[in-house]
Design an enzyme around this catalytic site. Structure first.
Site, mmCIF file in Angstrom:
data_model
loop_
_atom_site.group_PDB
_atom_site.id
_atom_site.type_symbol
_atom_site.label_atom_id
_atom_site.label_comp_id
_atom_site.label_asym_id
_atom_site.label_seq_id
_atom_site.Cartn_x
_atom_site.Cartn_y
_atom_site.Cartn_z
ATOM 1 N N GLN A 1 -3.945 7.253 -2.106
ATOM 2 C CA GLN A 1 -3.918 6.056 -2.949
ATOM 3 C C GLN A 1 -4.170 6.427 -4.407
ATOM 4 O OE1 GLN A 1 -6.755 3.430 -1.112
ATOM 5 N NE2 GLN A 1 -5.500 3.131 0.710
ATOM 6 N N LYS B 1 -14.243 3.020 4.159
ATOM 7 C CA LYS B 1 -13.022 2.310 4.556
ATOM 8 C C LYS B 1 -13.364 0.824 4.706
ATOM 9 C CE LYS B 1 -9.818 5.475 4.853
ATOM 10 N NZ LYS B 1 -8.476 5.312 4.270
ATOM 11 N N ASP C 1 -6.836 7.500 9.050
ATOM 12 C CA ASP C 1 -6.943 6.137 9.582
ATOM 13 C C ASP C 1 -7.028 6.102 11.104
ATOM 14 O OD1 ASP C 1 -7.052 4.778 7.232
ATOM 15 O OD2 ASP C 1 -4.877 4.520 7.076
ATOM 16 N N LYS D 1 2.832 0.267 7.290
ATOM 17 C CA LYS D 1 2.248 -0.579 6.255
ATOM 18 C C LYS D 1 2.396 0.057 4.872
ATOM 19 C CE LYS D 1 -2.400 -2.249 5.595
ATOM 20 N NZ LYS D 1 -3.604 -2.608 6.321
ATOM 21 N N SER D 2 2.085 1.357 4.792
ATOM 22 C CA SER D 2 2.173 2.029 3.486
ATOM 23 C C SER D 2 3.578 1.906 2.924
ATOM 24 C CB SER D 2 1.874 3.523 3.615
ATOM 25 O OG SER D 2 0.767 3.728 4.406
ATOM 26 N N ARG E 1 -16.793 3.423 8.885
ATOM 27 C CA ARG E 1 -16.185 3.630 10.209
ATOM 28 C C ARG E 1 -16.975 4.607 11.070
ATOM 29 N NH1 ARG E 1 -9.785 3.061 8.652
ATOM 30 N NH2 ARG E 1 -9.798 0.789 8.901
ATOM 31 N N GLY F 1 -6.613 -2.154 0.378
ATOM 32 C CA GLY F 1 -7.027 -1.164 -0.613
ATOM 33 C C GLY F 1 -5.821 -0.440 -1.180
ATOM 34 N N ARG G 1 -14.983 -2.430 -1.933
ATOM 35 C CA ARG G 1 -14.491 -1.051 -1.884
ATOM 36 C C ARG G 1 -14.404 -0.421 -3.274
ATOM 37 N NH1 ARG G 1 -9.716 -1.061 2.239
ATOM 38 N NH2 ARG G 1 -9.926 1.178 1.911
#
Ligand code: NAD
Length: 735
Positions: free
Chosen positions: A471, A644, A617, A323-324, A648, A396, A424
């Protein structure tokens, strides 16, 4: 309970009025339904078909006796009918209408009554057919259709409530809107398309040369012109009634058409592709909204996973693309010069939202088709101001990276997201960007939306990051591309370096020196070819699945093993997992390998803090590994997990406790006693990774596990359920 009206009078007993009368009569909402029409023949049919109880021959008596009157006559006669009945209207009779344009009907009421009566509730059912007249009336015409009521400031609340409930009793979904908005929305969504269909068919039909076109007319022509068979009289009324709103949207359309004409005349393929790809993706998104699967909708639906206990996992699979890297390939491809081809792109809704955001900023992007995307880069200065806020779904990563990229543009932007993203923290990126000279405003409590005022000149900074976050680092480095001089980031612990690697892959120099990364502003990027490796975060669910289920043997292909992401491999190995890497290679600056996992008994460990950012993650599923291990597992230094998609730590502690595991949450981690799990019901709180982690837990549970709120799995791992079943999990989706 259905609403009750004593005497309902429907004036204009055609398709719309007849269906209203018949539907309410059949549902027992009225004691007596009276019909009135200008011709007797229609009323006779209405009586014969059981649509009405009484046919009014004397309009005055009918009006005086009515508790509710529905005007379902053509829009252009609304005013004369109102004038006709006004002397006889009782002061307590509720008046409503079904006209397709509202401004004109409301003006007519004002004209006739002097002021708009409080008991007048203007309305418009968005339902109909190409047929008209009383014989076309159907009792279920309004079921699952929208009805728009356009109450005014003076409209009586009880009258509004009653009309609202009558439409609801007919199965309609009732919305309230103000009058001008209604006319604008309908001009765009209904009136303009009808005008175009009439015009196209007429143009082609007039041209003798083109007669053959009708003979060979296939799908496109048929689909586009179906509505040209609608009632010409009604439509001529509507355009007379809704002139201004129609002209406005017609002018916009004409400009768009002229641009396309130019593009065709100039043989400008790229301009055409831009329009077509944006239109296609908007239409695809719209189709999803209509079928209830778009990213904004599943939040409301409780998608449930049910996992039967036991089983083992076997086989060979390639999980979805990282995904990143999918996000970054679009971002950097868009800003590069030339055409970038991406393969293995993750077609999850978040990455699609990123793609759409760049389309909104004028970038031509083809695809995705089976993981393939082609981006026509516009260069560092080529983005255009988007027409509205950029919606980034649940991501995010996207929001924080966009903040960096957009801080240095010369136009304003606003970044928004779904309900969960809107909670967030965003100050962590806003703050360093402000130090660089950006003008950024975050929403309440530092959360989205983020508003960025363009046209600021940024200067490079040396940013000592207060937290280990890829990020934040990426955001500052991306802003650095648009800043004067050098921008550097120094992180307290290693985090993912996809941005640095991919920038290099696109020819933008990044200097990496231990914990510090540096870029010089003012450079440029060149298009590249990106083969996105399978996502190690997605692969992690299957690594743990194979590690905890006796008899398992699984091969995961082409997994990205970027050193900043392999915390899950290191931690599982330390717990005793049997993991082997083979076929190691380099793809576009990123290391990749096939990973084989065989079952091996796990043991509890103290998770080394230096591995925490490298596996941030993966903790939801690592908690499951810990619950199945022998002994105690202790996690510390992971406070980041509390902000997150959900908290979590708390979500996993609650879920594991519900499954009988002894577990204790701490401010920055948890203490988990291994030994296995029972069946039970857990709540994923809409967090995809929590949902998938508990699905994996089913392999070692003693009873069925039911997981609530799993719709968001589609955002990060669209085919998780399919792959999980393929390798042996006994997983079902419920709703
Ligand atoms: P229709 O032609 O089927 O019915 C209209 C009826 O009104 C006819 O029976 C006609 O004889 C009667 N009528 C005309 N002038 C009259 C008068 N002065 N006094 C009494 N009766 C008279 O049309 P319809 O499709 O039912 O449309 C009715 C209204 O609903 C229109 O205002 C239209 O804009 C609106 N509407 C239509 C649709 C659609 O798709 N058909 C959808 C939503 C709203």
């Amino acid at each position: 309970m259905n609403p009750q009206v004593d005497r309902l009078l429907v004036i204009g007993l055609g398709l719309i009025g007849g269906s209203f009368a018949l539907g309410l009569k059949q549902r027992g909402c009225c004691r007596t339904v009276i019909g009135y029409n200008r011709n007797q023949d229609t009323l006779d049919k209405g009586l014969r078909l059981g649509i009405i109880d009484e046919a009014a021959t004397d309009l005055e008596a009918a009006v005086r006796s009515a508790d509710v009157i529905m005007l379902a006559v053509p829009v252009k006669v609304m005013e004369s009918v109102m004038a006709q009945i006004s002397p006889w209207l009782r002061s307590d009779t509720i008046l409503t209408d079904a006209g397709s344009a509202k401004g004109n009907v409301v003006r007519a009421a004002e004209q006739v009554f002097g002021e708009i009566p409080p008991l007048f509730v203007p309305g418009h059912p968005i339902a109909g057919s190409e047929k008209s007249g009383v014989t076309a009336a159907k009792s279920d015409l309004y079921e699952r259709h929208k009805v728009i009521l356009t109450p005014l400031a003076q409209t009586d609340r009880n009258a509004l409530k009653l009309i609202h409930s009558l439409w609801e009793a007919l199965g309609a979904e009732v919305h309230h809107m103000d009058v001008p908005r209604h006319d604008e929305v309908l001009a765009a969504t209904s009136h303009l398309p009808h005008l175009l269909a009439f015009s196209l068919v007429n143009t082609l039909a007039n041209d003798r040369e083109n007669r053959d076109i009708f003979r060979y007319a296939a799908g496109g022509f048929r689909d586009f012109t179906r509505i040209a068979a609608s009632d010409p009289i009604m439509w001529h009324d509507i355009f007379l009634a809704n002139r201004d709103a129609t002209l406005k949207v017609l002018d916009e359309f004409t400009d768009g058409l002229a641009e396309l004409r130019d593009a065709v005349a100039r043989s400008d393929g790229e301009a055409m592709l831009g329009v077509f790809t944006r239109a296609k993706s908007a239409r695809d998104h719209f189709t999803k909204i209509l079928s209830g699967t778009a990213y904004s909708l599943p939040m409301n639906d409780n998608v449930i996973f049910k996992v039967q206990p036991g089983g083992k996992v076997q086989g060979q699979i390639r999980v979805a693309g990282d995904k990143s890297m999918s996000h970054r390939s679009i971002m950097l491809g868009a800003l590069a010069e030339g055409v970038t081809d991406v393969e293995g792109f993750l077609e999850g809704e978040d990455a699609l939202a990123t793609l759409q955001a760049f389309r909104d900023m004028g970038v031509v992007i083809e695809g995705p088709t089976q993981g393939r995307v082609r981006i026509h880069g516009v260069g560092m200065q080529g983005l255009k101001q988007p027409p509205g806020p950029l919606y980034l779904g649940n991501s995010g990563t996207a929001m924080r990276l966009f903040a960096g990229l957009l801080a240095g543009q010369d136009f304003d932007t606003e970044l928004t997201g779904d309900e969960s993203l809107s909670k967030r923290p965003m100050e962590r990126v806003a703050e360093p960007l402000r130090q660089m000279g950006a003008w950024i405003v975050t929403g309440p409590e530092g959360c989205p939306p983020i508003k960025i005022v363009g046209g600021q000149s940024l200067k490079g900074i040396d940013y000592q990051m207060p937290m280990a976050s890829a990020q934040v680092k990426s955001c500052v480095l991306l802003a650095g591309l648009y800043s004067d001089g050098e921008t550097s980031t120094t992180e307290p612990a290693p985090t993912r370096d996809h941005t640095e690697r991919m920038l290099t892959g696109f020819g933008y120099p990044v200097e990496c020196d231990g914990a510090t990364a540096r870029v010089q502003g003012g450079g440029k990027m060149t298009a590249a070819k990106i083969d996105v490796p399978a996502d190690i975060s997605s692969a992690a669910f299957f690594m743990v699945a194979a590690s905890i289920a006796p008899g398992s043997d699984l091969l995961l292909e082409h997994v990205g093993i970027n050193p900043t992401r392999i915390g899950v491999i290191n931690i599982l190995r330390q717990m005793g997992a049997d993991l082997t890497l083979s076929n190691e290679r380099d793809v576009g600056g990123e290391p990749v390998a096939d990973i084989r996992i065989r079952y091996a008994p796990l043991k509890g460990i103290q998770i080394p803090e230096d591995q925490v950012p490298l596996a941030i993650d993966e903790f939801p599923v690592l908690f499951i590994a810990a619950a199945c291990a022998e002994g105690t597992t202790i996690l510390t230094g992971a406070e980041e997990l509390r902000v997150k998609e959900s908290d979590r730590i708390q979500a996993m502690v609650d879920g594991l406790s519900a499954l009988g595991v002894q577990v204790e949450g701490t401010p920055d981690g948890a203490i988990i006693q291994g030994g296995g799990l029972q069946g039970g019901r857990v709540n994923s709180l809409g967090d995809h990774r929590i949902a998938m982690a508990f699905a994996v837990a089913g392999l070692r549970a003693e009873g069925e596990i039911v997981i609530d709120d799993c719709a968001n799995v589609a955002t990060s791992f669209p085919n998780f359920v399919e792959l999980a079943k393929q390798v042996g999990l006994n997983l079902r989706i419920g709703g």
